[in-house]
Design an enzyme around this catalytic site. Structure first.
Site, PDB file in Angstrom:
ATOM      1  CB  THR A  24      -0.891  -0.009   1.271  1.00 24.81           C
ATOM      2  OG1 THR A  24      -1.446   1.290   1.467  1.00 24.81           O
ATOM      3  CG2 THR A  24      -0.097  -0.354   2.531  1.00 24.81           C
ATOM      4  CG  ASP A  25      -1.131   5.014  -0.954  1.00 23.29           C
ATOM      5  OD1 ASP A  25      -1.699   4.352  -0.045  1.00 23.29           O
ATOM      6  OD2 ASP A  25      -1.720   5.932  -1.565  1.00 23.29           O
ATOM      7  CD  GLU A  26      -3.457   3.363   4.229  1.00 24.43           C
ATOM      8  OE1 GLU A  26      -3.378   3.388   5.461  1.00 24.43           O
ATOM      9  OE2 GLU A  26      -4.504   3.110   3.611  1.00 24.43           O
ATOM     10  CE1 TYR A  66      -3.186  -2.735   5.714  1.00 24.89           C
ATOM     11  CE2 TYR A  66      -3.238  -0.372   5.251  1.00 24.89           C
ATOM     12  CZ  TYR A  66      -3.220  -1.685   4.801  1.00 24.89           C
ATOM     13  OH  TYR A  66      -3.223  -1.954   3.452  1.00 24.89           O
ATOM     14  CE  LYS A  99       0.165  -4.629   2.966  1.00 25.41           C
ATOM     15  NZ  LYS A  99      -0.254  -5.981   2.447  1.00 25.41           N
TER      16      LYS A  99
HETATM   17  P1  NAD Z   1      -9.535  -7.533   2.438  1.00 26.91           P
HETATM   18  O1  NAD Z   1      -9.482  -7.228   3.891  1.00 26.91           O
HETATM   19  O2  NAD Z   1     -10.793  -7.257   1.682  1.00 26.91           O
HETATM   20  O3  NAD Z   1      -9.184  -9.076   2.193  1.00 26.91           O
HETATM   21  C1  NAD Z   1      -8.156  -9.733   2.881  1.00 26.91           C
HETATM   22  C2  NAD Z   1      -8.299 -11.234   2.620  1.00 26.91           C
HETATM   23  O4  NAD Z   1      -7.203 -11.898   3.281  1.00 26.91           O
HETATM   24  C3  NAD Z   1      -9.594 -11.832   3.193  1.00 26.91           C
HETATM   25  O5  NAD Z   1     -10.166 -12.716   2.264  1.00 26.91           O
HETATM   26  C4  NAD Z   1      -9.120 -12.576   4.442  1.00 26.91           C
HETATM   27  O6  NAD Z   1      -9.945 -13.684   4.772  1.00 26.91           O
HETATM   28  C5  NAD Z   1      -7.728 -13.007   4.019  1.00 26.91           C
HETATM   29  N1  NAD Z   1      -6.835 -13.240   5.162  1.00 26.91           N
HETATM   30  C6  NAD Z   1      -6.642 -12.437   6.245  1.00 26.91           C
HETATM   31  N2  NAD Z   1      -5.756 -13.003   7.098  1.00 26.91           N
HETATM   32  C7  NAD Z   1      -5.360 -14.180   6.523  1.00 26.91           C
HETATM   33  C8  NAD Z   1      -4.439 -15.189   6.891  1.00 26.91           C
HETATM   34  N3  NAD Z   1      -3.749 -15.121   8.035  1.00 26.91           N
HETATM   35  N4  NAD Z   1      -4.266 -16.247   6.053  1.00 26.91           N
HETATM   36  C9  NAD Z   1      -4.968 -16.340   4.895  1.00 26.91           C
HETATM   37  N5  NAD Z   1      -5.858 -15.406   4.506  1.00 26.91           N
HETATM   38  C10 NAD Z   1      -6.052 -14.337   5.297  1.00 26.91           C
HETATM   39  O7  NAD Z   1      -8.297  -6.743   1.809  1.00 26.91           O
HETATM   40  P2  NAD Z   1      -8.161  -6.063   0.364  1.00 26.91           P
HETATM   41  O8  NAD Z   1      -8.717  -4.686   0.430  1.00 26.91           O
HETATM   42  O9  NAD Z   1      -8.637  -7.021  -0.679  1.00 26.91           O
HETATM   43  O10 NAD Z   1      -6.579  -5.913   0.291  1.00 26.91           O
HETATM   44  C11 NAD Z   1      -5.761  -6.965  -0.265  1.00 26.91           C
HETATM   45  C12 NAD Z   1      -4.302  -6.558  -0.172  1.00 26.91           C
HETATM   46  O11 NAD Z   1      -4.089  -5.340  -0.888  1.00 26.91           O
HETATM   47  C13 NAD Z   1      -3.818  -6.282   1.253  1.00 26.91           C
HETATM   48  O12 NAD Z   1      -2.522  -6.807   1.388  1.00 26.91           O
HETATM   49  C14 NAD Z   1      -3.808  -4.773   1.368  1.00 26.91           C
HETATM   50  O13 NAD Z   1      -2.830  -4.332   2.275  1.00 26.91           O
HETATM   51  C15 NAD Z   1      -3.461  -4.379  -0.066  1.00 26.91           C
HETATM   52  N6  NAD Z   1      -3.970  -3.054  -0.498  1.00 26.91           N
HETATM   53  C16 NAD Z   1      -5.288  -2.742  -0.353  1.00 26.91           C
HETATM   54  C17 NAD Z   1      -5.751  -1.512  -0.805  1.00 26.91           C
HETATM   55  C18 NAD Z   1      -7.211  -1.127  -0.688  1.00 26.91           C
HETATM   56  O14 NAD Z   1      -7.556   0.025  -0.975  1.00 26.91           O
HETATM   57  N7  NAD Z   1      -8.106  -2.021  -0.320  1.00 26.91           N
HETATM   58  C19 NAD Z   1      -4.869  -0.608  -1.398  1.00 26.91           C
HETATM   59  C20 NAD Z   1      -3.517  -0.968  -1.533  1.00 26.91           C
HETATM   60  C21 NAD Z   1      -3.079  -2.221  -1.086  1.00 26.91           C
HETATM   61  P1  TYD Z   2     -10.678   3.897   4.476  1.00 27.81           P
HETATM   62  O1  TYD Z   2     -11.653   3.497   3.416  1.00 27.81           O
HETATM   63  O2  TYD Z   2     -10.750   3.258   5.817  1.00 27.81           O
HETATM   64  O3  TYD Z   2      -9.216   3.707   3.824  1.00 27.81           O
HETATM   65  P2  TYD Z   2      -7.762   4.212   4.374  1.00 27.81           P
HETATM   66  O4  TYD Z   2      -7.866   4.591   5.791  1.00 27.81           O
HETATM   67  O5  TYD Z   2      -6.943   2.978   4.178  1.00 27.81           O
HETATM   68  O6  TYD Z   2      -7.356   5.341   3.476  1.00 27.81           O
HETATM   69  O7  TYD Z   2     -10.788   5.466   4.692  1.00 27.81           O
HETATM   70  C1  TYD Z   2     -10.620   6.383   3.604  1.00 27.81           C
HETATM   71  C2  TYD Z   2     -10.663   7.776   4.180  1.00 27.81           C
HETATM   72  O8  TYD Z   2     -11.994   8.023   4.668  1.00 27.81           O
HETATM   73  C3  TYD Z   2      -9.745   7.985   5.365  1.00 27.81           C
HETATM   74  O9  TYD Z   2      -9.206   9.308   5.317  1.00 27.81           O
HETATM   75  C4  TYD Z   2     -10.657   7.852   6.587  1.00 27.81           C
HETATM   76  C5  TYD Z   2     -12.001   8.350   6.066  1.00 27.81           C
HETATM   77  N1  TYD Z   2     -13.204   7.723   6.667  1.00 27.81           N
HETATM   78  C6  TYD Z   2     -14.240   8.547   7.142  1.00 27.81           C
HETATM   79  O10 TYD Z   2     -14.154   9.786   7.090  1.00 27.81           O
HETATM   80  N2  TYD Z   2     -15.352   7.933   7.660  1.00 27.81           N
HETATM   81  C7  TYD Z   2     -15.474   6.575   7.752  1.00 27.81           C
HETATM   82  O11 TYD Z   2     -16.509   6.082   8.284  1.00 27.81           O
HETATM   83  C8  TYD Z   2     -14.414   5.746   7.238  1.00 27.81           C
HETATM   84  C9  TYD Z   2     -14.500   4.245   7.300  1.00 27.81           C
HETATM   85  C10 TYD Z   2     -13.288   6.379   6.699  1.00 27.81           C
END
Ligand code: NAD
Ligand code: TYD
Length: 355
Positions: free
Chosen positions: A135-137, A160, A164
Site C-alpha cells: 500500500t501507499d500508506e 496497519y 505492511k
Molecule cells: P480484504 O481485507 O478485503 O481481504 C483480505 C483477505 O485476506 C480476506 O479474504 C481474508 O480472509 C484473508 N486473510 C486475512 N488473514 C489471513 C491469513 N492469516 N491467512 C490467509 N488469509 C487471510 O483486503 P483487500 O482490500 O482485498 O486488500 C488486499 C491486499 O491489498 C492487502 O494486502 C492490502 O494491504 C493491499 N492493499 C489494499 C488496498 C485497498 O484500498 N483495499 C490498497 C492498496 C493495497
Molecule cells: P478507508 O476506506 O478506511 O481507507 P484508508 O484509511 O486505508 O485510506 O478510509 C478512507 C478515508 O476516509 C480515510 O481518510 C478515513 C475516512 N473515513 C471517514 O471519514 N469515515 C469513515 O466512516 C471511514 C471508514 C473512513
C-alpha cells in the site's frame, strides 16, 4: 498451464484479481489460500468454483501455517505467488493491532520462508516469482504538495501501515539476501465491487441507502488517491509478468479527492437513483465525527515508473467507475446482507460508539 498461489483471494481485491486473470489469462490456474476472516467471503467466488473447475482450487487456511503452505508447494509446483492476504483496515488496527502483526508481518515471513525453501529444493519451475501486494500508506502522510515515489522514505502512521511496511522490508530482504525473485507494488486506495462495507465508499453507499448518518472523520479534508480495482489488478499482472525482480512499483489512479468530496458525490449519485430531491437530499445525512488517531492527511502517488517502464496506466475514469460501483452495490443486496454478519454489526458499534 501455469499455476499460481493467490493468498487472500476471497477478499475484495483478491476476488476481483482471480476473476480478472481467469477471464484474461487462459493459461493461468489459481490456488486461492484464504483463512476466511470476517473480510473473506467464500460466496464471492462460488460461481467460479463451478464454472472454472479445472483452473480454480480453494484451500481454507492460514498463510502462517508453514506446514500447510509447504504441502501446497509440493502438490502444486507453483510458478508464482501473488500475496494479497492481510488484515487491511486502519480503524481495526487501532482497536486491535495484534492480528495485523500476526498476519501481515509473521504470515508474510512464513510465506517467504516456504517459497525460498521450495526454490532452493528445486521444486518450483524456473522463472518463479513472489509478488507482494502493498500500500501507499507505508510512506506516511503528505502536505499539500508532492507525491510518493519509489524512493520516498517509509514513515508509516498506523499499526496497519507499520505492519505492511515491516512486511515490505522483509520481502525486499529476501531478494537482496537470498536472491528470491520478489516484486512489490505499493498502491493507493481501491474501490469497486466486493469491497467490505467497513471502508469509506461502500460504508457510505449503504448508509445512504438506509438513511443512516454518514460519518466523516475530522474536517473531511483528508485526501486519498482513488483507483478502480480492475486497474489495480491489471497493474499487478503487468508487474508480475514484466517487472524487474527485486524492484518496487507505485500504482495510483490520478484521482485525488477530499473525503468530503467523495461523500457528497456518493450522495448525488445515490439521490439520482433513489429519486431523492430537494429537502430529501442525502447530503443532510453528512455527520462530522471525531477524527481517527494518527490520521494521515494526504496520499498521492507518482506512478511514473510503472507507466514509463511497463506501459501501464489507469483506464477507468473516477466519476464513471464510482457510478458503476454504486450500481453494483444496489444490484447486489444479497451479497451485502451475506457479509453483514453479527460480527460486522459489533464492529460498527465499537468503531462509531464514541464518535
Ligand atoms: P480484504 O481485507 O478485503 O481481504 C483480505 C483477505 O485476506 C480476506 O479474504 C481474508 O480472509 C484473508 N486473510 C486475512 N488473514 C489471513 C491469513 N492469516 N491467512 C490467509 N488469509 C487471510 O483486503 P483487500 O482490500 O482485498 O486488500 C488486499 C491486499 O491489498 C492487502 O494486502 C492490502 O494491504 C493491499 N492493499 C489494499 C488496498 C485497498 O484500498 N483495499 C490498497 C492498496 C493495497
Ligand atoms: P478507508 O476506506 O478506511 O481507507 P484508508 O484509511 O486505508 O485510506 O478510509 C478512507 C478515508 O476516509 C480515510 O481518510 C478515513 C475516512 N473515513 C471517514 O471519514 N469515515 C469513515 O466512516 C471511514 C471508514 C473512513
Amino acid at each position: 498451464m501455469k499455476n499460481f498461489l493467490i493468498t487472500g483471494g476471497s477478499g475484495f481485491i483478491g476476488t476481483n484479481f482471480i476473476r480478472h486473470v481467469l477471464a484474461t489469462r487462459p493459461d493461468w490456474r489459481v490456488v486461492n489460500l484464504d483463512a476466511l476472516t470476517y473480510a473473506g467471503n467464500p460466496a464471492n467466488l462460488e460461481d467460479i468454483k463451478q464454472s472454472w473447475k479445472e483452473r480454480y482450487r480453494f484451500v481454507h487456511g492460514d498463510i502462517g501455517d508453514a506446514e500447510l503452505v509447504g504441502r501446497l508447494f509440493s502438490e502444486e509446483n507453483f510458478n508464482g505467488v501473488v500475496h494479497f492476504a492481510a488484515e487491511s483496515h486502519v480503524d481495526r488496527s487501532i482497536l486491535g493491532p495484534e492480528a495485523f502483526v500476526e498476519t501481515n508481518v509473521v504470515g508474510t515471513f512464513r510465506l517467504l520462508e516456504v517459497s525460498l525453501k521450495a526454490r532452493r529444493a528445486g521444486t518450483v519451475p524456473d522463472g518463479f516469482r513472489f509478488l507482494h501486494v502493498s500500500t501507499d500508506e507505508v510512506y506516511g502522510s503528505l502536505g499539500a504538495e508532492g507525491s510518493f515515489t519509489e524512493q520516498t522514505p517509509y514513515d508509516p502512521s498506523s499499526p496497519y501501515s507499520a505492519s505492511k511496511a515491516a512486511a515490505d522490508h522483509i520481502v525486499r530482504a529476501y531478494h537482496r539476501t537470498y536472491g528470491l525473485p520478489t516484486l512489490i507494488t505499493n498502491c493507493s486506495n481501491n474501490y469497486g465491487p466486493y469491497q467490505f462495507p467497513e471502508k469509506l465508499i461502500p460504508l457510505i453507499i449503504l448508509n445512504i441507502m438506509e438513511e443512516k448518518p454518514l460519518p466523516v472523520y475530522g474536517d473531511g479534508k483528508n485526501v486519498r488517491d482513488w483507483l478502480y480495482v480492475i486497474d489495480h489488478c491489471e497493474a499487478i499482472v503487468k508487474v508480475f509478468e514484466e517487472g524487474n525482480a527485486g524492484e518496487t512499483y507505485n500504482v495510483g489512479g490520478e484521482a485525488e479527492r477530499q473525503n468530503i468530496e467523495i461523500v457528497q458525490l456518493l450522495c448525488d449519485l445515490m439521490d439520482e437513483r433513489l429519486r431523492r430531491t430537494g429537502k430529501k437530499s442525502s447530503r443532510k445525512l453528512i455527520h462530522f465525527v471525531s477524527d481517527r488517531p494518527g490520521h494521515d492527511r494526504r496520499y498521492a502517488i507518482d506512478a511514473g515508473k510503472i507507466k514509463s517502464q511497463l506501459g501501464w496506466s489507469p483506464r477507468y475514469h473516477f466519476e464513471e467507475a464510482l457510478a458503476t460501483t454504486v450500481d453494483w452495490y444496489l444490484s447486489h443486496m444479497n451479497w451485502v446482507e451475506s457479509v453483514r454478519s453479527g460480527e460486522y454489526r459489533k464492529w460498527i458499534e465499537a468503531n462509531y460508539l464514541d464518535r
